[in-house]
Enzyme design. Structure first.
Site, mmCIF file in Angstrom:
data_model
loop_
_atom_site.group_PDB
_atom_site.id
_atom_site.type_symbol
_atom_site.label_atom_id
_atom_site.label_comp_id
_atom_site.label_asym_id
_atom_site.label_seq_id
_atom_site.Cartn_x
_atom_site.Cartn_y
_atom_site.Cartn_z
ATOM 1 N N CYS A 16 52.641 34.370 56.747
ATOM 2 C CA CYS A 16 53.318 33.528 57.739
ATOM 3 C C CYS A 16 54.311 32.609 57.038
ATOM 4 C CB CYS A 16 52.302 32.712 58.536
ATOM 5 S SG CYS A 16 51.372 31.559 57.502
ATOM 6 N N CYS A 19 53.104 30.320 54.217
ATOM 7 C CA CYS A 19 53.018 30.937 52.876
ATOM 8 C C CYS A 19 54.351 30.791 52.151
ATOM 9 C CB CYS A 19 52.647 32.413 52.985
ATOM 10 S SG CYS A 19 51.074 32.742 53.789
ATOM 11 N N CYS A 83 57.238 54.874 12.084
ATOM 12 C CA CYS A 83 55.957 54.284 11.692
ATOM 13 C C CYS A 83 55.581 53.173 12.666
ATOM 14 C CB CYS A 83 56.013 53.744 10.266
ATOM 15 S SG CYS A 83 57.130 52.341 10.084
ATOM 16 N N CYS A 86 57.995 50.378 13.498
ATOM 17 C CA CYS A 86 59.031 50.699 14.494
ATOM 18 C C CYS A 86 58.518 50.407 15.906
ATOM 19 C CB CYS A 86 59.434 52.172 14.391
ATOM 20 S SG CYS A 86 60.096 52.672 12.803
ATOM 21 N N ASP A 495 25.109 53.793 43.138
ATOM 22 C CA ASP A 495 24.971 53.828 44.592
ATOM 23 C C ASP A 495 24.081 55.024 44.936
ATOM 24 O OD1 ASP A 495 25.642 53.266 47.359
ATOM 25 O OD2 ASP A 495 26.854 55.086 47.255
ATOM 26 N N ASP A 689 31.008 56.081 45.348
ATOM 27 C CA ASP A 689 31.920 57.081 45.916
ATOM 28 C C ASP A 689 32.556 56.644 47.231
ATOM 29 O OD1 ASP A 689 29.571 57.223 47.477
ATOM 30 O OD2 ASP A 689 30.033 59.287 48.047
ATOM 31 N N ASP A 693 32.058 50.780 48.183
ATOM 32 C CA ASP A 693 31.740 50.590 46.769
ATOM 33 C C ASP A 693 32.904 49.987 45.988
ATOM 34 O OD1 ASP A 693 29.193 51.749 47.054
ATOM 35 O OD2 ASP A 693 30.031 53.762 46.857
#
Length: 794
Positions: A16, A19, A83, A86, A495, A689, A693
């Site tokens: 809104c 904010c 190397c 770099c 779970d 899953d 979760d």
């Protein structure tokens, strides 16, 4: 007075005008900042003084206010790194660039991953920043295209190596004369002969080292090229000085080190060739994943079948897939039935039956039926492309263990140059006073033996091979930090539904006759409850014909009532039966036993008479018990988190051997229980899953998503195991342990090599060419050790 700059930030989380006002107020509190925040466009337009404020300061202010700033992410292929110095130099420059929030540069993949604010900088600006410090960059190429370029690069390096070797071998023979007194033709000892052979090696074959050294020194840094150019040039030009003295005074014997400069460059090129060749093998996992994709698709267009390249398939296309062919993209079967081999994604060896309206995954194999599939996800949106992207991101990321090596590499070259100069001074003033040559040889040996290549390769190469091997086994680590963290866990929270169990209830016990089952299933077909579906499916396996239902009523939490062929059927719990005055005494003990086993048991009554019982349960996965045994063998405490009642949960836990049960947990409380375990000092992994979760997966030290679960869970997790096989969880921990052990081995040898090598060289115990060979082989040994992970057994 400094001219003000203007930038635009895309802000997330505003709901809104309040904010927007809050963000604007906090930004305007900053010194010499003028901000205007628009809630409609979700953008902040900001004028600021670049001498006082950076875009990163502005971003932090927005984030402290409680909102987010939307950054873009770009991946660049970086060209010219030799190397760790770099990659560190490029990373520092990018991270200091206005608008860049985070940049990581990976030496092994030769890739830069940059998160930046598009309002403050652009991809072209980032590329130009890299170019200004002596390297080059371009937007990331496709793996196949990059692989082709690597093959060309490898061939080019081999040609240069062969030419350098041909020119250096005669010079190497002169070294054996000095060391062992071997007799060779006099021409080999002639200064002109050595000069003619060494010069093209030094300035044509070895020109790349001068270019690299110049670019780095020009930008105030130093890398391996500086050490090589300095060491070989010192040997070459001292030899040239001795040769000029000999030309002017033919009677003197010149002390030549042409062989040192040429052989050093050849050995370093040999090491770089082996290193590049070995590094190319680290990308095999991605190449193998890419090879799983179909190359063409048979599409129905204008009522005719036509073969088109996979890239031309669009969402909504109808695809014909014949038996034995790969399914080109993700989609839905709209016609036909078949069985599909999904082992490449799920690890499930048995083909899965599929028919109309079932989803199919791109790159899986159609076994035995002709099907028509409507494309739902194509290109980078397919499941396989998502997996490839996760593996790429993981291989390009940095593990925290690499930070120490990065810090040391950043200061390494200047320190080595200082040690080399000090070595020269000590030798010429104290060890062999006034003797220039021994001091020079010792100084060159120090320069050559000390190279930060091995340090730079130690971690990213192991991460690449380890994550690639894990992906081949169905384990996707999202980043180097996650593969490092996983081996530290001591507690795993599982779970129950869909993780320990299959997530689909089935009938486990039925006590009744065929007529009872027919009436029961016919009544249940009117319910959408998963338990009802399990009963209907069970009846179908018994070839029971279902009857039409005259009436149906579900009583939530108790059971159902239905009328079929003028007969009254009731199915439900004990209270439901008692409410309707149905006598259940004789079967009460049996029902209690079923419930104690964690099953949902129900009575069946027909026309007010008890006719039997039926029990339904969400069965435990076949792999669950063995997986938990393996976790216990790894000294990991296993906790089950579930919304089920304590009795059902405990029955499942007893069946699979779980230590601790936390039951009757509301979805929103899961994250709090994970946090409580962390508060007790545990390093916690959460395995889940479902959508519910996701908060717990984020809260955990390591979130592990089951690949058969929801996209929200997979997105929230740090590790994804493809398919539902719980045995992949201990395998993921083992992959983490083996990879981190491999990294530690690499870092030990890389550090140890330099710690031991520099003093030995400074003491004059190493000839420069031996130092060069050791330096080249150190990098090769690190990469070769990392490649051992390809053979790790999980």
């Amino acid at each position: 007075m400094t001219e003000q700059k203007t930038t635009t930030l895309e802000i997330t989380g505003m709901t809104c005008a309040a904010c927007a006002n809050r963000i604007e107020k906090n930004l305007n509190k900053m010194e010499d900042v003028e901000a205007n925040v628009n809630v409609t466009t979700e953008k902040a337009t900001i004028k600021y003084n670049p001498d006082i404020t950076t875009t990163n300061d502005l971003t932090k202010t927005v984030e402290k206010t409680g909102y987010g700033v939307l950054n873009e992410k770009v991946e660049l292929d970086v060209i010219g790194m030799t190397c760790a110095a770099c990659s560190n130099r490029i990373e520092k420059v990018l991270n200091r660039t206005e608008g860049v929030s985070k940049a990581t540069v990976n030496l092994t993949t030769e890739n830069a991953t940059i998160s930046y604010n598009p309002g403050a900088t652009s991809v072209n600006t980032l590329i130009s920043k890299i170019q200004k410090i002596g390297y080059d960059a371009c937007p990331k190429q496709e793996i196949s295209e990059k692989h082709s370029q690597k093959e060309v690069e490898l061939k080019h390096k081999l040609i240069k190596l062969v030419i350098a070797a041909i020119l250096s071998v005669p010079l190497l023979l002169t070294m054996f004369v000095h060391l062992f007194g071997i007799h060779i033709p006099a021409i080999f000892m002639n200064p002109w002969f050595q000069f003619i052979l060494a010069t093209p090696v030094q300035f044509i074959i070895g020109w790349q080292f001068y270019v690299g050294a110049y670019k780095n020194l020009r930008n105030g840094s130093a890398n391996m090229d500086v050490l090589v150019a300095l060491g070989t040039s010192t040997a070459y030009f001292y030899s040239l000085y001795e040769m000029i003295k000999w030309i002017n005074q033919p009677s003197i014997t010149p002390h030549l080190y042409f062989e040192t400069s040429a052989v050093l460059i050849t050995l370093i090129l040999f090491g770089k060739y082996l290193e590049t060749r070995a590094k190319s093998q680290t990308t095999n996992a991605l190449s193998e994943l890419l090879n799983l994709q179909a190359k063409e698709a048979r599409v129905l267009r204008n009522e005719a079948e036509q073969m088109i390249p996979l890239e031309q398939v669009v969402v909504g296309d109808y695809l014909i897939v014949k038996p034995g062919e790969k399914i080109p993209v993700d989609g839905i079967i709209i016609k036909g039935q078949t069985s599909i081999d999904e082992s490449m994604l799920t690890g499930e060896s048995m083909p899965i039956d599929k028919s109309q309206d079932d989803e199919v995954i791109g790159s899986t194999i159609n076994k035995n039926g002709l099907i028509t599939v409507q494309a739902t996800k194509v290109g980078s949106d397919t499941a396989l492309s998502s997996i490839i992207k996760v593996v790429e991101d993981a291989q390009g990321s940095k593990a925290p263990i690499q930070r120490l090596a990065d810090i040391i590499s950043g200061y390494f070259v200047p320190i080595v140059v200082g040690i080399s100069i000090l070595t020269f001074i000590i030798w010429i003033t104290l060890v062999q006073q006034g003797q220039f040559e021994p001091a020079l040889v010792a100084a060159i040996a120090v320069l050559v033996i000390a190279c930060p290549c091995a340090l730079g390769l130690a971690t990213p190469t192991s991460i690449m091979v380890g994550t690639g091997k894990a992906a081949e086994n169905g384990i996707l680590f999202k980043g180097g930090e996650h593969i490092e963290r996983t081996h530290q866990i001591d507690t795993i929270v599982l779970d129950k539904t869909g993780t320990i169990t299959n997530g689909k209830p089935v009938v486990t016990d039925f006590d009744g006759d065929t007529e009872t089952l027919q009436l029961l299933a016919s009544a249940e077909k009117g319910s959408e409850h998963p338990l009802a579906q399990a009963i209907v499916d069970y009846a179908k396996t018994k070839s029971i014909t279902l009857l039409p239902t005259e009436s149906f009523e579900a009583v939530p939490g108790h059971g159902i009532k239905a009328t079929i062929n003028h007969r009254n059927i009731m199915v439900g719990n004990r209270k439901f039966m008692e409410t309707h005055d149905i006598v259940i005494d004789s079967d009460e003990t049996q029902l209690s036993e079923l419930e104690n086993m964690g099953k949902t048991a129900m009575y069946i009554a027909i026309d007010q008479t008890l006719r039997g019982t039926i029990a339904v349960a969400d069965t435990v996965k076949d792999s669950a018990h063995k997986a938990i045994e393996q976790l216990h063998a790894l000294n990991i405490n296993v906790v089950m988190l579930t919304g089920d009642n304590q009795r059902t949960a405990q029955a499942i836990a007893d069946e699979v051997g779980i230590d601790t049960v936390i039951a009757q947990v509301l979805p929103e409380e899961k994250a709090k229980h994970v946090e409580a375990l962390q508060t007790d000092g545990n390093t916690v992994a959460m395995v889940g899953d479902g959508v519910n979760d996701a908060p717990a997966l984020v809260q955990a030290d390591i979130g592990i998503a089951i690949g058969t679960g929801t996209e929200v869970a997979i997105e929230a997790a740090d590790v994804t195991i493809l398919g539902g096989d719980l045995l992949l969880i201990p395998k993921a921990i083992k992959a983490s342990k083996l990879t981190i052990r491999n990294i530690r081995q690499n870092l030990f040898w890389a550090f140890g090599y330099n710690v031991a090598g520099i003093p030995i060289a400074a003491l004059g115990l190493l000839a420069p060419w031996v130092a060069g060979a050791a330096m080249a082989l150190s990098s090769v040994s690190v990469v070769t050790n990392a490649l051992r992970l390809k053979r790790m057994k999980l």
